[in-house]
Scaffold this motif. Structure first.
Motif, PDB file in Angstrom:
ATOM      1  N   GLU A   3       9.245 -22.252  -4.975  1.00 41.55           N
ATOM      2  CA  GLU A   3      10.871 -22.079  -4.694  1.00 41.55           C
ATOM      3  C   GLU A   3      11.195 -21.271  -5.950  1.00 41.55           C
ATOM      4  OE1 GLU A   3      14.758 -24.229  -3.908  1.00 41.55           O
ATOM      5  OE2 GLU A   3      13.023 -25.386  -4.185  1.00 41.55           O
ATOM      6  N   GLY A   4      11.874 -20.143  -5.381  1.00 40.35           N
ATOM      7  CA  GLY A   4      12.484 -18.906  -6.316  1.00 40.35           C
ATOM      8  C   GLY A   4      11.902 -17.923  -6.647  1.00 40.35           C
ATOM      9  N   THR A   5      10.251 -17.809  -6.489  1.00 39.48           N
ATOM     10  CA  THR A   5       9.704 -16.575  -6.634  1.00 39.48           C
ATOM     11  C   THR A   5      10.190 -15.497  -5.772  1.00 39.48           C
ATOM     12  OG1 THR A   5       7.747 -18.112  -7.072  1.00 39.48           O
ATOM     13  CG2 THR A   5       7.334 -15.658  -6.381  1.00 39.48           C
ATOM     14  N   PRO A   6      10.494 -14.500  -6.396  1.00 42.04           N
ATOM     15  CA  PRO A   6      10.984 -13.319  -5.527  1.00 42.04           C
ATOM     16  C   PRO A   6       9.905 -12.585  -4.737  1.00 42.04           C
ATOM     17  CG  PRO A   6      10.701 -12.638  -8.192  1.00 42.04           C
ATOM     18  CD  PRO A   6      10.426 -14.089  -7.865  1.00 42.04           C
ATOM     19  N   GLU A   7      10.272 -12.388  -3.679  1.00 41.04           N
ATOM     20  CA  GLU A   7       9.582 -11.569  -2.840  1.00 41.04           C
ATOM     21  C   GLU A   7      10.202 -10.280  -2.209  1.00 41.04           C
ATOM     22  OE1 GLU A   7       8.151 -14.099   0.483  1.00 41.04           O
ATOM     23  OE2 GLU A   7       7.121 -15.412  -1.094  1.00 41.04           O
ATOM     24  N   ASP A   8       9.444  -9.186  -1.442  1.00 42.79           N
ATOM     25  CA  ASP A   8      10.094  -7.910  -1.174  1.00 42.79           C
ATOM     26  C   ASP A   8       9.255  -7.504  -0.055  1.00 42.79           C
ATOM     27  OD1 ASP A   8      11.125  -5.722  -0.527  1.00 42.79           O
ATOM     28  OD2 ASP A   8      11.181  -4.961  -2.839  1.00 42.79           O
ATOM     29  N   PRO A   9       9.411  -8.254   1.298  1.00 42.47           N
ATOM     30  CA  PRO A   9       8.719  -7.941   2.419  1.00 42.47           C
ATOM     31  C   PRO A   9       8.922  -6.492   2.900  1.00 42.47           C
ATOM     32  CG  PRO A   9      10.331  -9.612   2.687  1.00 42.47           C
ATOM     33  CD  PRO A   9      10.423  -9.401   1.529  1.00 42.47           C
ATOM     34  N   GLY A  10       9.992  -5.894   2.516  1.00 42.18           N
ATOM     35  CA  GLY A  10      10.305  -4.551   3.077  1.00 42.18           C
ATOM     36  C   GLY A  10       9.555  -3.672   2.229  1.00 42.18           C
ATOM     37  N   ARG A  11       9.215  -3.904   0.905  1.00 40.99           N
ATOM     38  CA  ARG A  11       8.139  -3.067   0.157  1.00 40.99           C
ATOM     39  C   ARG A  11       6.720  -3.507   0.499  1.00 40.99           C
ATOM     40  NH1 ARG A  11       7.168  -1.577  -6.068  1.00 40.99           N
ATOM     41  NH2 ARG A  11       5.195  -1.633  -5.979  1.00 40.99           N
ATOM     42  N   ASP A  12       6.263  -4.600   0.701  1.00 42.24           N
ATOM     43  CA  ASP A  12       4.900  -4.885   1.337  1.00 42.24           C
ATOM     44  C   ASP A  12       4.777  -4.184   2.423  1.00 42.24           C
ATOM     45  OD1 ASP A  12       4.624  -6.698  -0.755  1.00 42.24           O
ATOM     46  OD2 ASP A  12       5.239  -8.468   0.489  1.00 42.24           O
ATOM     47  N   GLY A  13       5.755  -4.228   3.281  1.00 43.86           N
ATOM     48  CA  GLY A  13       5.453  -3.492   4.623  1.00 43.86           C
ATOM     49  C   GLY A  13       5.400  -2.108   4.761  1.00 43.86           C
ATOM     50  N   ILE A  14       5.461  -1.478   3.642  1.00 40.65           N
ATOM     51  CA  ILE A  14       5.351   0.002   3.551  1.00 40.65           C
ATOM     52  C   ILE A  14       4.076   0.300   2.538  1.00 40.65           C
ATOM     53  CG2 ILE A  14       7.177   0.457   1.803  1.00 40.65           C
ATOM     54  CD1 ILE A  14       7.050   3.394   2.486  1.00 40.65           C
ATOM     55  N   THR A  15       3.983  -0.599   1.475  1.00 36.80           N
ATOM     56  CA  THR A  15       2.976  -0.239   0.537  1.00 36.80           C
ATOM     57  C   THR A  15       1.614  -0.268   1.055  1.00 36.80           C
ATOM     58  OG1 THR A  15       3.324  -2.209  -0.487  1.00 36.80           O
ATOM     59  CG2 THR A  15       4.288  -0.322  -1.421  1.00 36.80           C
ATOM     60  N   LEU A  16       1.437  -1.426   1.559  1.00 38.91           N
ATOM     61  CA  LEU A  16       0.062  -1.885   2.066  1.00 38.91           C
ATOM     62  C   LEU A  16      -0.584  -1.015   3.055  1.00 38.91           C
ATOM     63  CD1 LEU A  16       0.756  -4.315   0.154  1.00 38.91           C
ATOM     64  CD2 LEU A  16      -0.574  -5.632   2.073  1.00 38.91           C
ATOM     65  N   PRO A  17       0.013  -0.607   4.185  1.00 36.42           N
ATOM     66  CA  PRO A  17      -0.378   0.412   5.029  1.00 36.42           C
ATOM     67  C   PRO A  17      -0.625   1.875   4.558  1.00 36.42           C
ATOM     68  CG  PRO A  17       2.047  -0.333   5.742  1.00 36.42           C
ATOM     69  CD  PRO A  17       1.397  -1.237   4.720  1.00 36.42           C
ATOM     70  N   LEU A  18       0.581   1.945   3.671  1.00 39.47           N
ATOM     71  CA  LEU A  18       0.343   3.406   2.854  1.00 39.47           C
ATOM     72  C   LEU A  18      -0.890   3.482   2.063  1.00 39.47           C
ATOM     73  CD1 LEU A  18       1.978   5.961   2.364  1.00 39.47           C
ATOM     74  CD2 LEU A  18       3.088   4.731   0.370  1.00 39.47           C
ATOM     75  N   ILE A  19      -1.349   2.322   1.597  1.00 37.14           N
ATOM     76  CA  ILE A  19      -2.498   2.482   0.611  1.00 37.14           C
ATOM     77  C   ILE A  19      -3.670   2.391   1.529  1.00 37.14           C
ATOM     78  CG2 ILE A  19      -4.192   0.981  -0.771  1.00 37.14           C
ATOM     79  CD1 ILE A  19      -1.510  -0.563  -1.740  1.00 37.14           C
ATOM     80  N   ARG A  20      -3.651   1.923   2.410  1.00 32.06           N
ATOM     81  CA  ARG A  20      -5.070   1.763   3.158  1.00 32.06           C
ATOM     82  C   ARG A  20      -5.287   3.337   4.068  1.00 32.06           C
ATOM     83  NH1 ARG A  20      -3.819  -3.733   4.557  1.00 32.06           N
ATOM     84  NH2 ARG A  20      -2.139  -3.175   6.027  1.00 32.06           N
ATOM     85  N   ALA A  21      -3.924   3.884   4.386  1.00 28.54           N
ATOM     86  CA  ALA A  21      -4.027   5.375   4.927  1.00 28.54           C
ATOM     87  C   ALA A  21      -4.334   6.550   3.904  1.00 28.54           C
ATOM     88  CB  ALA A  21      -2.752   5.505   5.671  1.00 28.54           C
ATOM     89  N   ALA A  22      -3.609   6.228   2.604  1.00 31.51           N
ATOM     90  CA  ALA A  22      -3.941   7.162   1.531  1.00 31.51           C
ATOM     91  C   ALA A  22      -5.495   7.191   0.988  1.00 31.51           C
ATOM     92  CB  ALA A  22      -3.012   6.879   0.304  1.00 31.51           C
ATOM     93  N   VAL A  23      -5.995   6.015   0.828  1.00 32.24           N
ATOM     94  CA  VAL A  23      -7.566   5.917   0.554  1.00 32.24           C
ATOM     95  C   VAL A  23      -8.036   6.368   1.665  1.00 32.24           C
ATOM     96  CG1 VAL A  23      -9.269   4.229   0.310  1.00 32.24           C
ATOM     97  CG2 VAL A  23      -7.069   3.737  -0.938  1.00 32.24           C
ATOM     98  N   PHE A  24      -7.991   6.486   2.879  1.00 29.77           N
ATOM     99  CA  PHE A  24      -8.872   7.026   3.869  1.00 29.77           C
ATOM    100  C   PHE A  24      -8.922   8.600   3.847  1.00 29.77           C
ATOM    101  CE2 PHE A  24      -9.478   8.689   8.035  1.00 29.77           C
ATOM    102  CZ  PHE A  24     -10.582   8.107   8.612  1.00 29.77           C
ATOM    103  N   ARG A  25      -7.291   9.064   3.575  1.00 37.20           N
ATOM    104  CA  ARG A  25      -7.311  10.439   3.350  1.00 37.20           C
ATOM    105  C   ARG A  25      -8.075  11.106   2.077  1.00 37.20           C
ATOM    106  NH1 ARG A  25      -2.665  13.420   5.757  1.00 37.20           N
ATOM    107  NH2 ARG A  25      -2.243  12.520   7.490  1.00 37.20           N
ATOM    108  N   GLY A  26      -8.054  10.043   1.073  1.00 34.69           N
ATOM    109  CA  GLY A  26      -8.512  10.689  -0.315  1.00 34.69           C
ATOM    110  C   GLY A  26      -7.488  11.121  -1.071  1.00 34.69           C
ATOM    111  N   MET A  27      -6.150  10.795  -0.542  1.00 33.89           N
ATOM    112  CA  MET A  27      -5.157  11.287  -1.357  1.00 33.89           C
ATOM    113  C   MET A  27      -4.894  10.482  -2.767  1.00 33.89           C
ATOM    114  SD  MET A  27      -0.957  11.013  -0.775  1.00 33.89           S
ATOM    115  CE  MET A  27      -1.118  12.482   0.475  1.00 33.89           C
ATOM    116  N   PRO A  28      -4.768  11.028  -3.995  1.00 34.76           N
ATOM    117  CA  PRO A  28      -4.788  10.602  -5.169  1.00 34.76           C
ATOM    118  C   PRO A  28      -3.543   9.196  -5.381  1.00 34.76           C
ATOM    119  CG  PRO A  28      -4.870  12.739  -5.476  1.00 34.76           C
ATOM    120  CD  PRO A  28      -4.475  12.638  -4.047  1.00 34.76           C
ATOM    121  N   LEU A  29      -3.943   7.960  -5.809  1.00 38.12           N
ATOM    122  CA  LEU A  29      -3.347   7.225  -5.990  1.00 38.12           C
ATOM    123  C   LEU A  29      -3.504   6.415  -7.174  1.00 38.12           C
ATOM    124  CD1 LEU A  29      -1.746   4.726  -4.010  1.00 38.12           C
ATOM    125  CD2 LEU A  29      -3.987   3.806  -3.886  1.00 38.12           C
ATOM    126  N   LEU A  30      -2.237   6.211  -7.857  1.00 41.06           N
ATOM    127  CA  LEU A  30      -2.164   5.560  -9.084  1.00 41.06           C
ATOM    128  C   LEU A  30      -1.446   4.227  -8.868  1.00 41.06           C
ATOM    129  CD1 LEU A  30      -2.540   4.844 -12.227  1.00 41.06           C
ATOM    130  CD2 LEU A  30      -0.776   6.549 -12.756  1.00 41.06           C
TER     131      LEU A  30
END
Length: 276
Positions: free
Chosen positions: A89-116
């Protein structure tokens, strides 16, 4: 005669949902430290990526961007995304961020786009590609307390906290020229099950994974994945000390070189870039 204008690469910088002002209005924000590193070391134009979850147009973003920095944050990745137990209880979450970053990571890796991927971004990378997380490393037996030092001084909070053992012959070893480097430590979560396709590049004295590189096809990505491009993750924060720490500066410089090569290859037809 006027010389042709040099166009800088566009670097997507992930934002968090944060409340500001008297009435706590939600805002999309990223720390100034990432912006300065993008401007002053990478030599790119920072583009803030809002934490707008399913409203994010991933394809449009990847058509326009040349690289992505996944930032750190106080919030934790939602445990439902890696089949973990509910947060305390009280742990901060950010579902809006999770909702963009996880699919963005998968798509970027597939494309070979540089990711840090940095800190929370490092954890997102592992979850996006099929791994899981420990929620509070400090509660585990035989683990160090990796959490943010509760100190008023930024120099103390952001200072070197422990060493990591660098994997011989790996990406971080080639970059740093060292088998051990010192890092800061400002996180609670950490990698539990390593995602398929990630290679361990550095480990803390207590066994906590601190650096990774994407090397092969991963869970959740089509099996016809091309050779992976430059995609690396680190658990610490090089954006705090790149002015004084050669390894931190080298991380951003190398990412910038990969971004420029990716942008040039995109203009010429597309070749993926391996981390080196």
């Amino acid at each position: 005669m006027r010389l042709p204008r040099v166009v800088k690469p566009l670097i997507g910088v992930s934002c968090c949902t944060k409340q500001f002002g008297t009435f706590g209005m939600p805002n999309h924000a990223a720390s100034d430290t990432y912006i300065r590193a993008t401007d002053e070391v990478i030599g790119g134009v920072p583009v803030l990526l809002p934490a707008n979850g399913p409203m994010a147009d991933i394809d449009t973003l990847l058509e326009r961007l040349d690289g992505i920095i996944l930032t750190g944050s106080r919030s934790n990745v939602q445990p439902t995304l890696y089949e973990g137990p509910p947060h305390a209880e009280g742990t901060p979450e950010d579902p809006g961020r999770d909702g963009i970053t996880l699919p963005l990571i998968r798509a970027a890796v597939f494309r070979g786009m540089p990711l840090l991927a940095i800190c929370r971004g490092f954890q997102e990378l592992n979850v996006a590609l099929g791994g899981s997380l420990h929620q509070r490393l400090q509660d585990l037996p035989d683990r160090m307390d990796h959490s943010t030092p509760m100190q008023g001084s930024a120099r103390v909070r952001q200072g070197k906290a422990h060493a990591i053992r660098v994997t011989p012959g790996g990406w971080l070893h080639r970059l740093s020229g060292a088998t051990e480097i010192a890092v800061n430590s400002l996180h609670n979560q950490g990698i539990d099950r390593l995602a398929p396709g990630l290679a361990v590049e550095g480990v803390a004295p207590d066994g906590t994974i601190e650096a990774v590189q994407v090397i092969t096809c991963c869970d959740g990505i089509s099996s016809d994945l091309p050779a992976p491009g430059y995609a690396v993750g680190i658990q610490w924060h090089p954006e705090y000390d790149w002015r004084s720490d050669p390894v931190s500066r080298a991380i951003f410089k190398q990412f910038g070189a990969a971004v420029r090569a990716y942008a040039e290859d995109a203009r010429l037809g597309g070749i993926s870039i391996a981390a080196d």
